[in-house]
Design an enzyme around this catalytic site. Structure first.
Site, PDB file in Angstrom:
ATOM      1  N   SER A  98       0.816  -1.216   0.139  1.00  0.00           N
ATOM      2  CA  SER A  98      -0.052   0.185   0.052  1.00  0.00           C
ATOM      3  C   SER A  98       0.789   1.294   0.108  1.00  0.00           C
ATOM      4  CB  SER A  98      -0.839   0.060   1.194  1.00  0.00           C
ATOM      5  OG  SER A  98      -1.784  -1.225   1.304  1.00  0.00           O
ATOM      6  N   ARG A  99       2.079   1.049  -0.657  1.00  0.00           N
ATOM      7  CA  ARG A  99       3.052   2.089  -0.507  1.00  0.00           C
ATOM      8  C   ARG A  99       3.299   2.836   0.741  1.00  0.00           C
ATOM      9  NH1 ARG A  99       3.928   2.443  -5.794  1.00  0.00           N
ATOM     10  NH2 ARG A  99       2.429   2.279  -7.393  1.00  0.00           N
ATOM     11  N   LEU A 100       3.120   2.088   1.799  1.00  0.00           N
ATOM     12  CA  LEU A 100       3.463   2.802   3.117  1.00  0.00           C
ATOM     13  C   LEU A 100       4.926   2.243   3.625  1.00  0.00           C
ATOM     14  CD1 LEU A 100      -0.038   1.855   4.876  1.00  0.00           C
ATOM     15  CD2 LEU A 100       0.953   4.115   4.068  1.00  0.00           C
ATOM     16  N   HIS A 101       5.838   2.723   2.553  1.00  0.00           N
ATOM     17  CA  HIS A 101       7.123   2.313   2.791  1.00  0.00           C
ATOM     18  C   HIS A 101       7.938   2.838   3.987  1.00  0.00           C
ATOM     19  CE1 HIS A 101       6.234   1.448  -1.548  1.00  0.00           C
ATOM     20  NE2 HIS A 101       6.176   2.877  -1.537  1.00  0.00           N
TER      21      HIS A 101
END
Ligand code: FMN
Length: 202
Positions: free
Chosen positions: A180-183
């Site tokens: 979820s692009r919660l890098h």
């Protein structure tokens, strides 16, 4: 493996060395140049430029690569004293960004590395006036032939304009891809003899 809520790991050079070692275990058909990175420089007018070079060493002193000191990048590094590096290992879902000041490697280290290179590359280092325009077709080949004659029957010495730069990092960021692009972005900022850490929003 970075976990979202794990503590930031120990110190950044060791962390970088572990990641590079991991990248170097990836088969070369999937990752041909694990040491390749984008090198950003800036000219006197503040205009940035970027190109790929190969990392030839990394330890507590910094990151080492070799090039022509009179090339565009060489001149910009010498004038600004600053560099930015970006490594990307897609299969590890990792990006590492390094920013720092620029120094030179010791002559004896540059000599040793130059001596380890293939003879063709050694000749090329003399023949190529890196980043300058080629005035006439065949000029490069003529310069190669001239250098070959000059060093015929002898080993090729290191050109005075060819050496290594040492990037002494003051900021290192590790980016790890997450769902979820919660890098995860772990930043290390030089703080005296040690490092201050921050975790950034992705
Ligand atoms: C995979 C790869 C590795 C390279 N490694 C180096 C290197 O280690 N040193 C170097 O001077 N140029 C290297 N180059 C060439 C540079 O990208 C660049 O074209 C050259 O250094 C001239 O850059 P400049 O005109 O900005 O100085 C490499 C290019 C590629 C694609």
């Amino acid at each position: 493996m970075t976990d979202r809520n794990s503590e930031i790991q120990d110190e950044p050079i060791a962390r970088f060395q572990r990641l590079l070692a991991e990248a170097q275990t990836i088969p070369s058909d999937k990752l041909p140049e694990p040491t390749a990175f984008s090198l950003g420089t800036v000219d006197a007018g503040g205009n940035p430029s970027v190109r790929i070079v190969l990392l030839k060493g990394v330890d507590e002193r910094g990151f080492v690569f070799y090039t022509n000191y009179e090339s565009r990048k060489g001149r910009e590094l010498l004038a600004s004293g600053r560099a930015a590096l970006c490594f990307h290992w897609q299969l590890l879902e990792v990006q590492v960004r390094v920013e720092g000041s620029v120094g030179s490697v010791r002559d004896e280290d540059a000599d040793a590395y130059f001596a380890s290179r293939a003879r063709g590359s050694q000749i090329g280092a003399w023949a190529s006036i890196q980043s300058r325009p080629i005035e006439h077709t065949g000029d490069l080949e003529a310069r190669v032939a001239q250098v070959e004659r000059r060093f015929e029957g002898q080993s090729v010495t290191r050109p005075p304009h060819w050496s290594g730069f040492l990037v002494i990092p003051d900021r290192i960021e590790f980016w790890k891809g997450m769902p979820s692009r919660l890098h995860v972005r772990d930043v290390y900022l030089r703080d005296g003899d040690g490092w201050k850490t921050q975790r950034l929003y992705p």
